[in-house]
Design a protein around this motif. Structure first.
Motif, PDB file in Angstrom:
ATOM      1  N   GLU A 134       0.827  -1.211   0.000  1.00 60.47           N
ATOM      2  CA  GLU A 134       0.000   0.000   0.000  1.00 60.47           C
ATOM      3  C   GLU A 134       0.859   1.257   0.000  1.00 60.47           C
ATOM      4  N   VAL A 135       1.984   1.237   0.695  1.00 60.14           N
ATOM      5  CA  VAL A 135       2.927   2.366   0.636  1.00 60.14           C
ATOM      6  C   VAL A 135       3.367   2.589  -0.803  1.00 60.14           C
ATOM      7  N   THR A 136       3.665   1.502  -1.517  1.00 53.42           N
ATOM      8  CA  THR A 136       4.070   1.597  -2.927  1.00 53.42           C
ATOM      9  C   THR A 136       2.948   2.169  -3.783  1.00 53.42           C
ATOM     10  N   ALA A 137       1.710   1.776  -3.516  1.00 55.77           N
ATOM     11  CA  ALA A 137       0.568   2.329  -4.259  1.00 55.77           C
ATOM     12  C   ALA A 137       0.457   3.839  -4.022  1.00 55.77           C
ATOM     13  N   CYS A 138       0.703   4.281  -2.810  1.00 57.39           N
ATOM     14  CA  CYS A 138       0.694   5.727  -2.512  1.00 57.39           C
ATOM     15  C   CYS A 138       1.811   6.429  -3.287  1.00 57.39           C
ATOM     16  N   GLN A 139       2.977   5.827  -3.290  1.00 60.12           N
ATOM     17  CA  GLN A 139       4.124   6.415  -4.000  1.00 60.12           C
ATOM     18  C   GLN A 139       3.828   6.543  -5.493  1.00 60.12           C
ATOM     19  N   LYS A 140       3.236   5.514  -6.076  1.00 61.24           N
ATOM     20  CA  LYS A 140       2.904   5.553  -7.513  1.00 61.24           C
ATOM     21  C   LYS A 140       1.854   6.610  -7.812  1.00 61.24           C
ATOM     22  N   ALA A 141       0.990   6.906  -6.849  1.00 60.02           N
ATOM     23  CA  ALA A 141      -0.044   7.932  -7.026  1.00 60.02           C
ATOM     24  C   ALA A 141       0.493   9.329  -6.738  1.00 60.02           C
ATOM     25  N   GLY A 142       1.788   9.443  -6.394  1.00 63.00           N
ATOM     26  CA  GLY A 142       2.382  10.745  -6.118  1.00 63.00           C
ATOM     27  C   GLY A 142       2.012  11.313  -4.764  1.00 63.00           C
ATOM     28  N   ILE A 143       1.677  10.439  -3.825  1.00 59.85           N
ATOM     29  CA  ILE A 143       1.255  10.867  -2.494  1.00 59.85           C
ATOM     30  C   ILE A 143       2.429  10.746  -1.527  1.00 59.85           C
ATOM     31  N   MET A 144       2.722  11.836  -0.842  1.00 60.44           N
ATOM     32  CA  MET A 144       3.787  11.852   0.158  1.00 60.44           C
ATOM     33  C   MET A 144       3.226  11.383   1.501  1.00 60.44           C
ATOM     34  N   ILE A 145       4.011  10.594   2.229  1.00 56.55           N
ATOM     35  CA  ILE A 145       3.622  10.148   3.568  1.00 56.55           C
ATOM     36  C   ILE A 145       4.650  10.677   4.562  1.00 56.55           C
ATOM     37  N   ASN A 146       4.202  11.513   5.486  1.00 61.62           N
ATOM     38  CA  ASN A 146       5.040  11.952   6.600  1.00 61.62           C
ATOM     39  C   ASN A 146       4.524  11.296   7.863  1.00 61.62           C
ATOM     40  N   THR A 147       5.420  10.650   8.584  1.00 64.64           N
ATOM     41  CA  THR A 147       5.029   9.905   9.779  1.00 64.64           C
ATOM     42  C   THR A 147       5.574  10.592  11.025  1.00 64.64           C
ATOM     43  N   PHE A 148       4.681  10.775  11.984  1.00 62.66           N
ATOM     44  CA  PHE A 148       5.049  11.350  13.276  1.00 62.66           C
ATOM     45  C   PHE A 148       4.896  10.232  14.301  1.00 62.66           C
ATOM     46  N   MET A 149       6.039   9.735  14.762  1.00 61.78           N
ATOM     47  CA  MET A 149       6.079   8.541  15.579  1.00 61.78           C
ATOM     48  C   MET A 149       6.219   8.899  17.046  1.00 61.78           C
ATOM     49  N   LEU A 150       5.326   8.333  17.860  1.00 66.71           N
ATOM     50  CA  LEU A 150       5.313   8.620  19.286  1.00 66.71           C
ATOM     51  C   LEU A 150       5.927   7.488  20.111  1.00 66.71           C
ATOM     52  N   ALA A 151       6.804   6.701  19.500  1.00 61.68           N
ATOM     53  CA  ALA A 151       7.485   5.613  20.201  1.00 61.68           C
ATOM     54  C   ALA A 151       8.879   5.454  19.611  1.00 61.68           C
ATOM     55  N   ARG A 152       9.758   4.745  20.321  1.00 56.72           N
ATOM     56  CA  ARG A 152      11.161   4.646  19.893  1.00 56.72           C
ATOM     57  C   ARG A 152      11.652   3.210  19.733  1.00 56.72           C
ATOM     58  N   ASP A 153      10.752   2.263  19.673  1.00 59.76           N
ATOM     59  CA  ASP A 153      11.139   0.871  19.493  1.00 59.76           C
ATOM     60  C   ASP A 153      12.012   0.758  18.234  1.00 59.76           C
ATOM     61  N   PRO A 154      13.205   0.129  18.316  1.00 51.32           N
ATOM     62  CA  PRO A 154      14.126   0.095  17.163  1.00 51.32           C
ATOM     63  C   PRO A 154      13.513  -0.490  15.892  1.00 51.32           C
ATOM     64  N   ASP A 155      12.734  -1.573  16.019  1.00 50.24           N
ATOM     65  CA  ASP A 155      12.106  -2.171  14.833  1.00 50.24           C
ATOM     66  C   ASP A 155      11.093  -1.211  14.225  1.00 50.24           C
ATOM     67  N   LEU A 156      10.397  -0.499  15.079  1.00 45.67           N
ATOM     68  CA  LEU A 156       9.403   0.473  14.616  1.00 45.67           C
ATOM     69  C   LEU A 156      10.072   1.649  13.918  1.00 45.67           C
ATOM     70  N   VAL A 157      11.171   2.113  14.476  1.00 48.14           N
ATOM     71  CA  VAL A 157      11.942   3.203  13.866  1.00 48.14           C
ATOM     72  C   VAL A 157      12.380   2.793  12.453  1.00 48.14           C
ATOM     73  N   ALA A 158      12.879   1.572  12.312  1.00 52.63           N
ATOM     74  CA  ALA A 158      13.320   1.092  11.000  1.00 52.63           C
ATOM     75  C   ALA A 158      12.146   1.023  10.026  1.00 52.63           C
ATOM     76  N   PHE A 159      10.998   0.559  10.487  1.00 57.02           N
ATOM     77  CA  PHE A 159       9.805   0.473   9.639  1.00 57.02           C
ATOM     78  C   PHE A 159       9.391   1.862   9.146  1.00 57.02           C
ATOM     79  N   VAL A 160       9.341   2.828  10.057  1.00 54.61           N
ATOM     80  CA  VAL A 160       8.907   4.183   9.712  1.00 54.61           C
ATOM     81  C   VAL A 160       9.885   4.832   8.740  1.00 54.61           C
ATOM     82  N   ARG A 161      11.163   4.592   8.918  1.00 58.52           N
ATOM     83  CA  ARG A 161      12.158   5.157   7.990  1.00 58.52           C
ATOM     84  C   ARG A 161      11.982   4.581   6.587  1.00 58.52           C
TER      85      ARG A 161
END
Length: 196
Positions: A134-161
């Motif tokens: 779904e992220v790829t579908a957004c990218q193909k549609a020219g939609i920017m995603i900015n994520t504001f993350m309220l947690a610091r779990d390392p796996d989550l940080v990697a996912f958001v990046r």
């Protein structure tokens, strides 16, 4: 001329947003209302829509946001992105973006038959793969995603990046106390760069 932008603010209302005695959801709602006020008073050509995501996702009118409560839900990030993309694709604007405010790993997925597949531990490979589709579908549609993350779990940080890199977006790692400053500053910064 002023640019005309369409933003969907995606608010996580899964159970983790109030876990461990910390209410992250109320500050997220306040930020959505503050952004709405900024747009209404300073950028009347812009549009803001609100999508809640949990086990599933739904669009709500901004005026109902004050009554929304966090539920005993999982985090269906893919469904939130899918609904946001459909809203954004309905209109032609100079810029179309998703502002996602969350504190949790994707932990749910809507299956083709409508049932919800859940994994409380998050970052289930099947859920992550479908979310990135779904992220790829957004990218193909020219939609920017900015994520504001309220947690610091390392796996989550990697996912958001990874999400930010895929959609020309940014990943902000913040707290409920500084969330508003980050979101409003980011919005104003984009407006400055998109005025023609």
């Amino acid at each position: 001329r002023r640019s005309s932008d369409l933003t969907v603010i995606m608010l996580d209302c899964s159970h983790s947003m109030i876990l461990y005695g910390e209410d992250r959801f109320t500050p997220a709602k306040r930020v959505a209302l503050a952004l709405s006020h900024l747009i209404r008073t300073q950028f009347p050509g812009d549009t803001l829509n609100v999508v809640l995501f949990h086990d599933s996702a739904e669009e709500i009118p901004l005026k109902q946001l004050g009554r929304v409560r966090v539920g005993p839900y999982y985090t269906n990030t893919r469904e939130g992105l899918r609904l946001s993309r459909r809203i954004l694709e309905r209109q032609r604007k100079d810029m179309r973006q998703i502002i996602m405010i969350t504190d949790g790993k994707p932990s749910a997925l809507t299956q083709p038959d409508g049932r919800i597949y859940k994994n409380a531990f998050g970052l289930d490979p099947h859920i992550v793969t479908e979310t990135f589709a779904e992220v790829t579908a957004c990218q193909k549609a020219g939609i920017m995603i900015n994520t504001f993350m309220l947690a610091r779990d390392p796996d989550l940080v990697a996912f958001v990046r990874r999400v930010a890199a895929a959609c020309r977006g940014k990943a902000y790692f913040t707290t409920p106390h500084t969330l508003g400053q980050y979101v409003l500053t980011d919005y104003m910064d984009k407006k400055t760069r998109t005025i023609h």
